[in-house]
Design an enzyme around this catalytic site. Structure first.
Site, PDB file in Angstrom:
ATOM      1  N   CYS A  61       0.106  -4.577  15.121  1.00  0.00           N
ATOM      2  CA  CYS A  61       0.179  -4.148  13.719  1.00  0.00           C
ATOM      3  C   CYS A  61      -0.341  -5.227  12.770  1.00  0.00           C
ATOM      4  O   CYS A  61       0.081  -6.389  12.838  1.00  0.00           O
ATOM      5  CB  CYS A  61       1.630  -3.807  13.373  1.00  0.00           C
ATOM      6  SG  CYS A  61       1.876  -3.440  11.624  1.00  0.00           S
ATOM      7  N   GLU A  82       0.820  -1.221   0.000  1.00  0.00           N
ATOM      8  CA  GLU A  82       0.000   0.000   0.000  1.00  0.00           C
ATOM      9  C   GLU A  82       0.850   1.265   0.000  1.00  0.00           C
ATOM     10  O   GLU A  82       1.987   1.263   0.457  1.00  0.00           O
ATOM     11  CB  GLU A  82      -0.806   0.079   1.297  1.00  0.00           C
ATOM     12  CG  GLU A  82      -1.777  -1.023   1.489  1.00  0.00           C
ATOM     13  CD  GLU A  82      -2.425  -0.932   2.864  1.00  0.00           C
ATOM     14  OE1 GLU A  82      -3.060  -1.905   3.248  1.00  0.00           O
ATOM     15  OE2 GLU A  82      -2.284   0.100   3.538  1.00  0.00           O
ATOM     16  N   CYS A 109      -1.568   1.151   8.648  1.00  0.00           N
ATOM     17  CA  CYS A 109      -0.860   0.410   7.614  1.00  0.00           C
ATOM     18  C   CYS A 109      -1.303  -1.045   7.548  1.00  0.00           C
ATOM     19  O   CYS A 109      -1.540  -1.686   8.546  1.00  0.00           O
ATOM     20  CB  CYS A 109       0.649   0.531   7.823  1.00  0.00           C
ATOM     21  SG  CYS A 109       1.316  -0.440   9.166  1.00  0.00           S
ATOM     22  N   CYS A 118       2.964   8.455   1.784  1.00  0.00           N
ATOM     23  CA  CYS A 118       3.433   7.443   2.731  1.00  0.00           C
ATOM     24  C   CYS A 118       3.718   6.172   1.930  1.00  0.00           C
ATOM     25  O   CYS A 118       2.826   5.652   1.255  1.00  0.00           O
ATOM     26  CB  CYS A 118       2.336   7.218   3.768  1.00  0.00           C
ATOM     27  SG  CYS A 118       2.627   5.840   4.862  1.00  0.00           S
ATOM     28  N   CYS A 126       6.435  -7.810   7.140  1.00  0.00           N
ATOM     29  CA  CYS A 126       7.448  -7.244   8.039  1.00  0.00           C
ATOM     30  C   CYS A 126       7.930  -8.326   8.994  1.00  0.00           C
ATOM     31  O   CYS A 126       7.160  -9.170   9.424  1.00  0.00           O
ATOM     32  CB  CYS A 126       6.834  -6.095   8.833  1.00  0.00           C
ATOM     33  SG  CYS A 126       8.028  -5.216   9.847  1.00  0.00           S
ATOM     34  N   CYS A 131       5.275  -6.655  15.369  1.00  0.00           N
ATOM     35  CA  CYS A 131       4.634  -5.909  16.458  1.00  0.00           C
ATOM     36  C   CYS A 131       3.231  -6.467  16.719  1.00  0.00           C
ATOM     37  O   CYS A 131       2.484  -6.766  15.775  1.00  0.00           O
ATOM     38  CB  CYS A 131       4.552  -4.428  16.121  1.00  0.00           C
ATOM     39  SG  CYS A 131       6.170  -3.707  15.827  1.00  0.00           S
TER      40      CYS A 131
END
Ligand code: SAH
Ligand code: SF4
Length: 357
Positions: free
Chosen positions: A129, A90, A346, A115, A122, A126
């Site tokens: 997230c 994105e 995100c 952004c 990832c 986290c």
């Protein structure tokens, strides 16, 4: 995995000059890529056909296909891209409003920020997230990072010389893809290209302290934003498991070593989660932790998604937290929930699209 085709957006002007001869052709191609946003070789009218055919055999021109777009009332547009191997990332187009004087004169033109994502997924993992939920797939190439900005400027008919800010706050951990990240930063800075100075680029990181140092020594002039989110290592490790290896102390030390424009401040992002880190005790510790650093704190409302155990904080608690910081000498803002109606944080647009398939 299928071999990915390289792309013309992967190169600095100097590198392109080594690829195409004579060198003035490289400048012309740069103009097509970054001033005209060409997305086909055919469009490059003053480049010889044979040269274009040769390049086209090896290099893609546009590695980013827009497959979904969601527009919010405040002008925020969220884009979902498909990459050549079918993976998705994105990017978000953010608009700060025009400032118009009472007499109707324009005081300040709208400012725009893009952004961008740096990885598919990832590794940091986290717990709050959504990007982390799908694990890690791969790094984005420099051209795929650059391609997001070119695609958004093209789609919004934003002239090449209109100012734009870039924040590396989309999907992925930018410092975990340091080589391609720094290459993209350099390509953005090219005078013959988009000419976006380091000052207009902000790298947001979950805090890989050794990589913060590495980025600092490269002297690219970029800003950093630290996703701090907690003031004790215990809570920070629960939120960001990697904190075990890069704890709060090591991050603060790395920030102190980072070269910062004397007129600027380091941004600390603090994701506020109800009953986790929204109390005044945390605010007090935050003030102490950041003393001696030219810091600016950006408080972010946790944005919930199905299945998360965490909750969005109350407006009052957020406000009291901010007031405390300001009263004790810190610059503190609350991130306005731009695009909250379009799956804001995100990873959330990608997740929505994937679950509809
Ligand atoms: N990996 C980098 C940059 C991408 S994340 C980093 O962590 O800084 C960009 C920002 O989105 C981070 O500050 C992160 O904390 C925030 N974020 C992630 N999930 C969120 C959620 N559910 N609600 C609000 N912000 C979130
Ligand atoms: Fe990765 Fe940033 Fe999400 Fe953490 S918040 S999992 S570092 S993208």
């Amino acid at each position: 995995m299928r071999q990915l085709k390289p792309c013309l957006l992967d190169f600095t002007l100097k590198e392109l000059t080594h690829l195409v001869k004579p060198s003035f052709r490289a400048k012309q191609i740069y103009g097509w890529l970054y001033h005209q946003y060409a997305d086909s070789y055919v469009a490059m009218k003053n480049i010889p056909k044979a040269m274009k055919e040769e390049l086209a055999q090896i290099y893609l021109l546009n590695p980013m296909k827009i497959i979904r777009k969601e527009e919010s009332d405040d002008g925020t547009i969220k884009y979902l891209f498909e990459l050549q191997d079918g993976k998705r990332v994105e990017a978000v187009w953010l608009k700060m409003k025009d400032e118009i004087h009472e007499d109707g004169k324009l005081i300040r033109e709208a400012k725009y920020t893009i952004c961008v994502s740096t990885q598919v997924g990832c590794k940091v993992g986290c717990s709050f997230c959504l990007t982390a939920k799908g694990g890690f797939t791969r790094d984005l190439s420099a051209g795929e990072i650059v391609g997001q900005v070119v695609a958004l400027k093209r789609d919004n008919k934003h002239r090449h010389n209109r100012k734009i800010n870039i924040v590396y706050m989309g999907m992925g951990e930018p410092l975990d893809n340091l080589e391609n990240l720094t290459k993209a930063i350099e390509i953005f800075r090219e005078e013959e290209g988009l000419a976006i100075s380091g000052k207009r680029q902000t790298v947001s990181t979950s805090g890989l302290s050794n990589k913060i140092d590495q980025l600092g020594t490269m002297d690219l002039g970029v800003h950093i934003a630290i996703s701090l989110h907690a003031v004790t290592d215990e809570l920070r490790t629960e939120l960001i498991p990697m904190n075990k290896a890069h704890n709060i102390g090591s991050i603060i030390e790395a920030v102190k070593r980072f070269p910062i424009d004397t007129r600027k401040r380091v941004m600390f992002e603090y994701l506020v989660i109800k009953n986790k880190n929204d109390d005044l005790g945390s605010a007090k510790k935050l003030v102490k932790l950041l003393s001696g650093i030219k810091a600016k704190v950006n408080l972010i409302y946790f944005n919930p998604y199905p299945g998360t155990p965490y909750e969005r904080p109350n407006y009052e608690d957020m406000f009291v937290f901010q007031e405390y910081l300001i009263k004790h000498g810190l610059l503190a803002t609350i991130r306005d929930s731009k695009g909250i109606d379009i799956s804001a944080a995100c990873g959330q647009l990608k997740e929505k699209t994937d679950s509809e398939l």
